[in-house]
Design a protein around this motif. Structure first.
Motif, short mmCIF file in Angstrom:
data_model
loop_
_atom_site.label_atom_id
_atom_site.label_comp_id
_atom_site.label_asym_id
_atom_site.label_seq_id
_atom_site.Cartn_x
_atom_site.Cartn_y
_atom_site.Cartn_z
N ALA A 42 0.83 -1.20 0.00
CA ALA A 42 0.00 0.00 0.00
C ALA A 42 0.87 1.26 0.00
O ALA A 42 0.60 2.23 -0.71
CB ALA A 42 -0.92 0.00 1.22
N GLU A 70 -1.43 4.31 -1.94
CA GLU A 70 -2.87 4.28 -1.69
C GLU A 70 -3.17 3.43 -0.47
O GLU A 70 -2.86 2.24 -0.45
CB GLU A 70 -3.62 3.73 -2.90
CG GLU A 70 -3.52 4.61 -4.15
CD GLU A 70 -4.37 4.08 -5.29
OE1 GLU A 70 -5.14 3.13 -5.05
OE2 GLU A 70 -4.24 4.59 -6.41
N ALA A 71 -3.78 4.02 0.53
CA ALA A 71 -4.13 3.29 1.74
C ALA A 71 -5.42 2.50 1.53
O ALA A 71 -6.31 2.94 0.79
CB ALA A 71 -4.32 4.26 2.90
N PRO A 72 -5.55 1.31 2.13
CA PRO A 72 -6.81 0.55 2.03
C PRO A 72 -7.98 1.35 2.58
O PRO A 72 -7.83 2.14 3.51
CB PRO A 72 -6.53 -0.69 2.91
CG PRO A 72 -5.04 -0.80 2.96
CD PRO A 72 -4.52 0.60 2.91
N ASP A 73 -9.14 1.17 1.97
CA ASP A 73 -10.33 1.90 2.42
C ASP A 73 -10.79 1.45 3.79
O ASP A 73 -11.36 2.24 4.55
CB ASP A 73 -11.48 1.72 1.41
CG ASP A 73 -11.17 2.37 0.07
OD1 ASP A 73 -10.40 3.36 0.06
OD2 ASP A 73 -11.68 1.89 -0.96
N GLU A 74 -10.57 0.19 4.10
CA GLU A 74 -11.03 -0.36 5.38
C GLU A 74 -9.86 -0.60 6.32
O GLU A 74 -8.73 -0.81 5.91
CB GLU A 74 -11.77 -1.68 5.14
CG GLU A 74 -13.01 -1.53 4.28
CD GLU A 74 -13.71 -2.86 4.11
OE1 GLU A 74 -13.68 -3.68 5.06
OE2 GLU A 74 -14.29 -3.09 3.04
N GLU A 75 -10.16 -0.54 7.61
CA GLU A 75 -9.16 -0.81 8.63
C GLU A 75 -8.72 -2.27 8.55
O GLU A 75 -9.53 -3.16 8.34
CB GLU A 75 -9.77 -0.52 10.00
CG GLU A 75 -8.80 -0.65 11.16
CD GLU A 75 -9.43 -0.25 12.47
OE1 GLU A 75 -9.00 0.76 13.04
OE2 GLU A 75 -10.38 -0.94 12.91
N SER A 90 -4.78 1.20 10.63
CA SER A 90 -5.12 2.04 9.47
C SER A 90 -3.88 2.79 9.02
O SER A 90 -2.93 2.98 9.80
CB SER A 90 -6.24 3.02 9.82
OG SER A 90 -5.88 3.83 10.92
N SER A 130 -2.05 6.09 6.75
CA SER A 130 -2.14 7.42 6.17
C SER A 130 -0.89 7.63 5.33
O SER A 130 0.23 7.52 5.84
CB SER A 130 -2.23 8.49 7.27
OG SER A 130 -2.29 9.78 6.71
#
Length: 258
Positions: A196, A201-206, A224, A226
């Motif tokens: 990631a 791009e960070a994952p949308d979900e935790e 999560s 950032s």
């Protein structure tokens, strides 16, 4: 070196250089009497040494405030700039009553004369202060964040952690930096974080995962990301936020691994 002197050629050369300079220039004799001041020095504060009647009077006008403040400022100017020939920055007041940060850079000339170059460094000082304030706020938020925080650089290595992350792992900051994220997370989750970060791009979900402490304790955590990018849009740092989960927390989606 071209300086004001009885030599007309040298004097003319110096004047041409001084009057083309983007900053103030003042030449004083050994008694601190004015020999020359270029037009630009007037723009620093809005009034010139000549119209004030001399260097002392110019400084007194610029340091206009309560008598004690003026005395201390003048004493320091004469000690640092005049006697020690050292660069010095002080707060001075313009003809319009605005405060400016003015830097004096003295240079010794032949015949015991002194060349002063004068710079308005107000904007640079304000920017430095803003940066320091921003850094102080960042440190306060980082250190006091309720979640554990680990900062990864563009290579995926841990560069900084906060006290909560140290408590969750049972490791001091320097040991965490030497160990790397994979020492505390399952390899597939550590790999997911690295991917990631590389993609920006960070994952949308935790991410629901497990954090292993140095003593072997396993803590179920939510993680999560950032992604912090530089001005060119490239990933500079990735912040990982980790917090313990209760047993009733939902399981991780299958594609996130475990």
């Amino acid at each position: 070196k071209a300086t004001p002197s009885s030599d007309g050629s040298s004097s003319d050369n110096f004047r041409q250089i001084a009057e083309a300079a983007p900053f103030g220039m003042i030449v004083l004799n050994e008694e601190a009497e004015l020999i020359y001041a270029n037009p630009q020095h007037r723009s620093v504060l809005g009034f010139s040494v000549g119209e004030c009647g001399g260097m002392t009077q110019w400084l007194e006008r610029a340091c206009a405030a309560d008598d004690e403040f003026k005395r201390r400022a003048l004493d320091e100017w004469w000690e640092r700039v005049w006697r020690r020939r050292a660069a010095w920055t002080c707060s001075m007041r313009t003809s319009e009553g605005m405060l400016k940060e003015v830097e004096f850079r003295p240079a010794q000339l032949p015949d015991h004369r002194l060349l002063l170059t004068i710079f308005d460094v107000t904007d640079a000082r304000l920017e430095e202060q803003a940066i320091r304030a921003s850094e102080a706020r960042y440190r306060g938020l980082f250190q006091n964040c309720a979640a554990g925080v680990a900062i990864l650089n563009s290579s995926g290595n841990i560069t900084e952690t906060n006290p909560v992350f140290e408590a969750l792992t049972g490791c001091p900051r320097m040991e965490i930096r030497r160990s790397g994220l994979a020492a505390f997370l399952p390899e597939n989750d550590a790999a997911l974080i690295r991917q990631a970060a590389a993609a920006g791009e960070a994952p949308d979900e935790e991410i629901i995962t497990r954090l292993k402490a140095r003593d072997g304790t396993i803590t179920r955590v939510g993680l999560s990301l950032s992604i912090l990018k530089n001005d060119e849009g490239q990933v500079a740092y990735t912040a990982c936020y980790v917090h313990p989960l209760t047993e009733s927390a939902p399981e991780a989606p299958a594609w996130l691994g475990s």
